[in-house]
Enzyme design. Structure first.
Site, PDB file in Angstrom:
ATOM      1  N   CYS A  36       0.996  -1.269   0.019  1.00  0.00           N
ATOM      2  CA  CYS A  36      -0.112  -0.145  -0.026  1.00  0.00           C
ATOM      3  C   CYS A  36       0.983   1.101  -0.038  1.00  0.00           C
ATOM      4  O   CYS A  36       2.140   1.060   0.073  1.00  0.00           O
ATOM      5  CB  CYS A  36      -0.823  -0.017   1.433  1.00  0.00           C
ATOM      6  N   ARG A  84       1.446   1.456  -6.001  1.00  0.00           N
ATOM      7  CA  ARG A  84       1.752   0.717  -4.667  1.00  0.00           C
ATOM      8  C   ARG A  84       0.494  -0.222  -4.409  1.00  0.00           C
ATOM      9  O   ARG A  84       0.299  -1.076  -3.713  1.00  0.00           O
ATOM     10  CB  ARG A  84       2.228   1.227  -3.659  1.00  0.00           C
ATOM     11  N   TRP A 110      -3.596  -1.585  -1.266  1.00  0.00           N
ATOM     12  CA  TRP A 110      -3.574  -2.735  -2.033  1.00  0.00           C
ATOM     13  C   TRP A 110      -4.106  -4.058  -0.961  1.00  0.00           C
ATOM     14  O   TRP A 110      -3.377  -4.533  -0.017  1.00  0.00           O
ATOM     15  CB  TRP A 110      -2.265  -3.223  -2.396  1.00  0.00           C
ATOM     16  N   ASN A 165       0.839   0.196   6.109  1.00  0.00           N
ATOM     17  CA  ASN A 165       1.405  -0.730   4.823  1.00  0.00           C
ATOM     18  C   ASN A 165       2.012  -1.964   5.361  1.00  0.00           C
ATOM     19  O   ASN A 165       3.045  -1.855   6.045  1.00  0.00           O
ATOM     20  CB  ASN A 165       2.360  -0.010   3.934  1.00  0.00           C
ATOM     21  N   GLY A 166       1.645  -3.098   5.118  1.00  0.00           N
ATOM     22  CA  GLY A 166       2.257  -4.296   5.553  1.00  0.00           C
ATOM     23  C   GLY A 166       1.176  -5.405   5.890  1.00  0.00           C
ATOM     24  O   GLY A 166      -0.042  -5.328   5.532  1.00  0.00           O
ATOM     25  N   GLU A 175       7.707 -19.799 -20.227  1.00  0.00           N
ATOM     26  CA  GLU A 175       7.722 -18.733 -19.682  1.00  0.00           C
ATOM     27  C   GLU A 175       8.888 -17.875 -20.305  1.00  0.00           C
ATOM     28  O   GLU A 175       8.760 -16.760 -20.453  1.00  0.00           O
ATOM     29  CB  GLU A 175       7.711 -18.976 -18.158  1.00  0.00           C
ATOM     30  N   LYS A 201       8.151 -14.346 -22.300  1.00  0.00           N
ATOM     31  CA  LYS A 201       8.738 -13.169 -21.670  1.00  0.00           C
ATOM     32  C   LYS A 201       9.351 -12.527 -23.127  1.00  0.00           C
ATOM     33  O   LYS A 201       9.357 -11.305 -23.338  1.00  0.00           O
ATOM     34  CB  LYS A 201       9.723 -13.413 -20.545  1.00  0.00           C
ATOM     35  N   GLU A 253       6.940 -11.297 -25.794  1.00  0.00           N
ATOM     36  CA  GLU A 253       6.136 -10.218 -25.725  1.00  0.00           C
ATOM     37  C   GLU A 253       6.623  -8.849 -25.350  1.00  0.00           C
ATOM     38  O   GLU A 253       5.884  -7.991 -25.540  1.00  0.00           O
ATOM     39  CB  GLU A 253       4.910 -10.823 -24.632  1.00  0.00           C
ATOM     40  N   HIS A 302      11.689 -33.807 -32.737  1.00  0.00           N
ATOM     41  CA  HIS A 302      10.345 -34.104 -33.386  1.00  0.00           C
ATOM     42  C   HIS A 302      10.168 -33.007 -34.242  1.00  0.00           C
ATOM     43  O   HIS A 302       8.783 -32.559 -34.312  1.00  0.00           O
ATOM     44  CB  HIS A 302       9.389 -34.464 -32.454  1.00  0.00           C
ATOM     45  N   LYS A 318      -2.550  -5.070 -19.675  1.00  0.00           N
ATOM     46  CA  LYS A 318      -1.973  -6.046 -18.487  1.00  0.00           C
ATOM     47  C   LYS A 318      -2.889  -6.996 -18.013  1.00  0.00           C
ATOM     48  O   LYS A 318      -2.815  -8.048 -17.703  1.00  0.00           O
ATOM     49  CB  LYS A 318      -1.745  -4.993 -17.320  1.00  0.00           C
TER      50      LYS A 318
HETATM   51  C1  AGP Z   1       2.157 -12.693 -18.946  1.00  0.00           C
HETATM   52  O1  AGP Z   1       3.513 -11.815 -19.228  1.00  0.00           O
HETATM   53  C2  AGP Z   1       1.197 -11.914 -19.764  1.00  0.00           C
HETATM   54  N1  AGP Z   1       0.955 -10.520 -19.466  1.00  0.00           N
HETATM   55  C3  AGP Z   1      -0.017 -12.559 -20.037  1.00  0.00           C
HETATM   56  O2  AGP Z   1       0.219 -13.781 -20.660  1.00  0.00           O
HETATM   57  C4  AGP Z   1      -0.620 -12.867 -18.624  1.00  0.00           C
HETATM   58  O3  AGP Z   1       0.036 -13.703 -18.112  1.00  0.00           O
HETATM   59  C5  AGP Z   1      -2.160 -13.359 -19.085  1.00  0.00           C
HETATM   60  O4  AGP Z   1      -3.044 -12.524 -19.742  1.00  0.00           O
HETATM   61  C6  AGP Z   1      -3.008 -13.783 -17.872  1.00  0.00           C
HETATM   62  O5  AGP Z   1      -3.347 -12.888 -17.063  1.00  0.00           O
HETATM   63  P1  AGP Z   1      -3.695 -13.195 -15.548  1.00  0.00           P
HETATM   64  O6  AGP Z   1      -2.682 -13.879 -14.795  1.00  0.00           O
HETATM   65  O7  AGP Z   1      -4.032 -11.698 -14.864  1.00  0.00           O
HETATM   66  O8  AGP Z   1      -5.096 -13.801 -15.537  1.00  0.00           O
END
Ligand code: AGP
Length: 613
Positions: free
Chosen positions: A2, A27, A73, A99-100, A486, A490, A493, A509, A608
């Site tokens: 927070c 935050r 938060w 905050n905590g 993963e 990263k 994207e 394969h 996001k």
């Molecule tokens: C991950 O780096 C991406 N931003 C995206 O794949 C994300 O993980 C996905 O949209 C799921 O989001 P969520 O975890 O908020 O459900």
């Protein structure tokens, strides 16, 4: 996480508070509130963003030269007006912003209920201010001594500011485990308090960073800093040099890098208070409310999207190893449209950082309609997915601003490991000494992640070498196959380089046809049951002139002989290795993206939270 801010001095407090809260919104942003002292103490708080609070205050008296503000938060208690800070003591005389996490708040609360206290909110913070007043009433201690005595009873992390109607010229602040900065104003008796320097820097560059266990008391225009044993401290006054924009990122150039570096703390916060290595006990109340259900589940389905789906793949290995139940991992978008076969003794765990991903929500609703029990693993308290879940557990990673998910992934894996251990305990599939061993290793992970972050300079060099590559291949086996996926996600994207993750054995394969001297291949080759097989895969790549970037366990000698670049990470349990091995891959993608001039925090075409289908 927070944001807190406070002001005392000759000027008006409100402008400092509201502007400061906007600076701290990164935050936490689910609710906000302020307290203002002007003959009496006015408390205003609203669910929503700081701007919503500001709109609410347009016709309210906001004068006063002492005040404090909070942007939340949520950790305990959903985001709403009641759970927003500040919180009041039983008499209403004392107010606190915090905050905590007060880990032992439930125990403290039980004691005070027995002594007649009544609580309005579901927060741990309200318990703290009631405790302080309870101590004052039963000991006749002064306010600041009562604060000190109460904090000695607290287990957890806090950065707090307290105001009192009966001590209107006071501000009392304390910190342990959460940051608190004191700004020294230009006028006599003028002070600013905040979670970081962003609300302070436009007024003064002279700041004191309170240390853990310290208490700052401002009364009669004087600042005194003491430690928890009431010994006066001589604080060091820093001269701020950074510019404001940087400070909102805590000095980091991007939120993504800040969040990569927050992982020692976010992993710790995700298991803090939930494990006891001495006894092997797991403290996950909502899981144990379904103990009978969990004892009899025949199948577990993990659903999510993107990075959360990758965390689910790690979860598959965790639950199958620890709890010996069959696991299926599903893309939420695929699950929801294929009319899946669901049984009443199925358990579905929906994984989501934002808690608002449309496909994941729809998949949960479908599973519930078909009679399954649905848990959630989510990072945003009170978001849609936890509200739709029968039970679950929050990742305490704090707000993740960067679009590319980093600390949320490791926090999700941490919580899934805890849940898998909890189910293993219920089903009796793991000996307690093994559980204790895993918990002890989990406690060592934050320090090992700190060490892995020290690889940054080496990864910078590797990034420079491969920043212009057109394709990457990521390979891993077992627990590290999802880490390969993963790492590839990263990179693609945020740097827009095409990258694919594969099970290392699967390369033969098809993907091996892609290998040439232009193809960098990232291979996760840390100690595991698959180690020798992974070495064979590396040799297959080398035979085709591929460039090998290998993530290995510290001290590895075999891979060094054949790989082009070797990144040595601390050793850990194979089942916990995703928490460590993902770190260099996050840094690699970050630095390559920065070198390519990409917008790391807001990559093109991405959002996001994907709240549309
Ligand atoms: C991950 O780096 C991406 N931003 C995206 O794949 C994300 O993980 C996905 O949209 C799921 O989001 P969520 O975890 O908020 O459900």
């Amino acid at each position: 996480m927070c944001g807190i801010v406070a002001y005392i001095g000759p000027g008006e407090a409100y402008p400092v508070l509201i502007k400061g809260l906007k600076r701290l919104e990164y935050r936490g942003y689910d609710s906000a509130g302020i307290a203002l002292m002007n003959g009496t103490m006015n408390i205003y708080k609203q669910q929503g963003k700081v701007a919503d609070l500001e709109n609410y205050l347009t016709d309210k008296p906001v004068n006063g030269n002492i005040g404090m503000g909070h942007t939340r938060w949520a950790t305990h208690g959903v985001p709403n007006n009641v759970n927003a800070h500040p919180h009041l003591s039983q008499s209403g005389d004392l107010a606190v912003i915090h905050n905590g996490i007060i880990e032992n708040y439930a125990t403290l609360k039980e004691g005070m209920v027995l002594r007649g206290h009544t609580f309005e909110s579901d927060t741990d913070t309200e318990v703290l201010i009631h405790l302080i007043e309870d101590v004052m009433q039963h000991t006749n201690l002064s306010l600041q001594d009562a604060v000190r005595a109460a904090l000695k009873q607290v287990v957890g992390a806090y950065a707090i500011v307290i105001m009192s109607k009966n001590h209107p010229e006071h501000l009392i602040a304390a910190r342990k485990g959460s940051p608190l900065v004191v700004g020294i104003g230009n006028s006599k008796g003028e002070y600013y308090l905040a979670s970081d320097a962003t609300p302070i820097i436009e007024y003064t560059r002279q700041v004191i960073y309170l240390n853990d266990g310290e208490i700052a008391v401002i009364e009669n225009s004087e600042l005194t800093v003491k430690n928890i044993e009431n010994q006066i401290q001589v604080p060091y006054i820093h001269e701020l040099e950074m510019n404001l924009e940087q400070l909102e990122k805590g000095g980091y150039p991007h939120f993504m890098l800040k969040e990569i570096y927050e992982q020692p703390k976010s992993i710790l916060d995700s298991f803090r208070g939930r494990i006891d290595p001495a006894t092997g006990e797991i403290h996950m109340r909502s899981i144990y409310e379904y103990e009978e259900k969990l004892r009899n589940i025949k199948r577990l389905m993990l659903i999510g999207c993107g990075t959360s789906w990758h965390a689910g793949l790690v979860g598959e290995y965790l639950f199958e190893e620890y709890a010996r139940i069959p696991v299926e991992v599903e893309y939420a978008s695929e699950f929801r449209y294929r009319d899946p076969v669901i049984y009443g003794d199925d358990l579905i765990i929906a994984i989501s950082q934002s808690g608002e991903t449309a496909d994941t929500l729809a998949a949960m609703e479908l599973a519930k309609q078909k009679g399954a029990t649905v848990f959630g693993v989510c990072n945003v308290v009170g978001s849609s997915i936890p509200r739709l879940s029968h039970a679950g557990a929050y990742t305490h990673a704090g707000p993740e601003i960067g679009v590319a998910s980093t600390k949320a992934f490791t926090a999700q894996v941490t919580v899934l490991a805890l849940m898998a251990i909890a189910v293993a305990k219920i089903k009796g599939t793991m000996r307690n000494d093994r559980i204790r061993q895993l918990m002890l290793e989990l406690e060592s992970i934050p320090a090992k992640v700190e060490k892995a972050l020290l690889l940054n300079d080496q990864i910078l060099e590797i990034s420079e070498r491969f920043k212009d590559a057109r394709n990457f291949l990521y390979l891993g086996r077992g627990y590290n196959f999802p880490v390969a996926l993963e790492g590839a996600l990263k990179l693609k994207e945020i740097s827009y380089i095409h990258a694919e993750g594969y099970p290392a054995a699967e390369m033969k394969h098809g993907p091996i046809a892609l290998i040439d001297e232009e193809m960098p291949v990232v291979v996760i080759a840390t100690n595991s049951a698959h180690y020798e097989k992974v070495i064979s895969n590396i040799q297959e790549v080398k035979a085709r002139k591929g460039q090998i970037i290998a993530v290995v366990t510290e001290g590895d000698t075999k891979v060094k002989e054949i790989a082009d670049y070797v990144i040595e990470v601390p050793e850990t349990e194979e089942s916990l290795s995703p928490l460590i091995n993902t770190i260099p891959l996050q840094l690699l993608s970050y630095h390559i993206a920065v070198m390519r001039g990409c917008n790391v925090d807001q990559p093109r075409n991405l959002a996001k939270s994907v709240t549309v289908e």
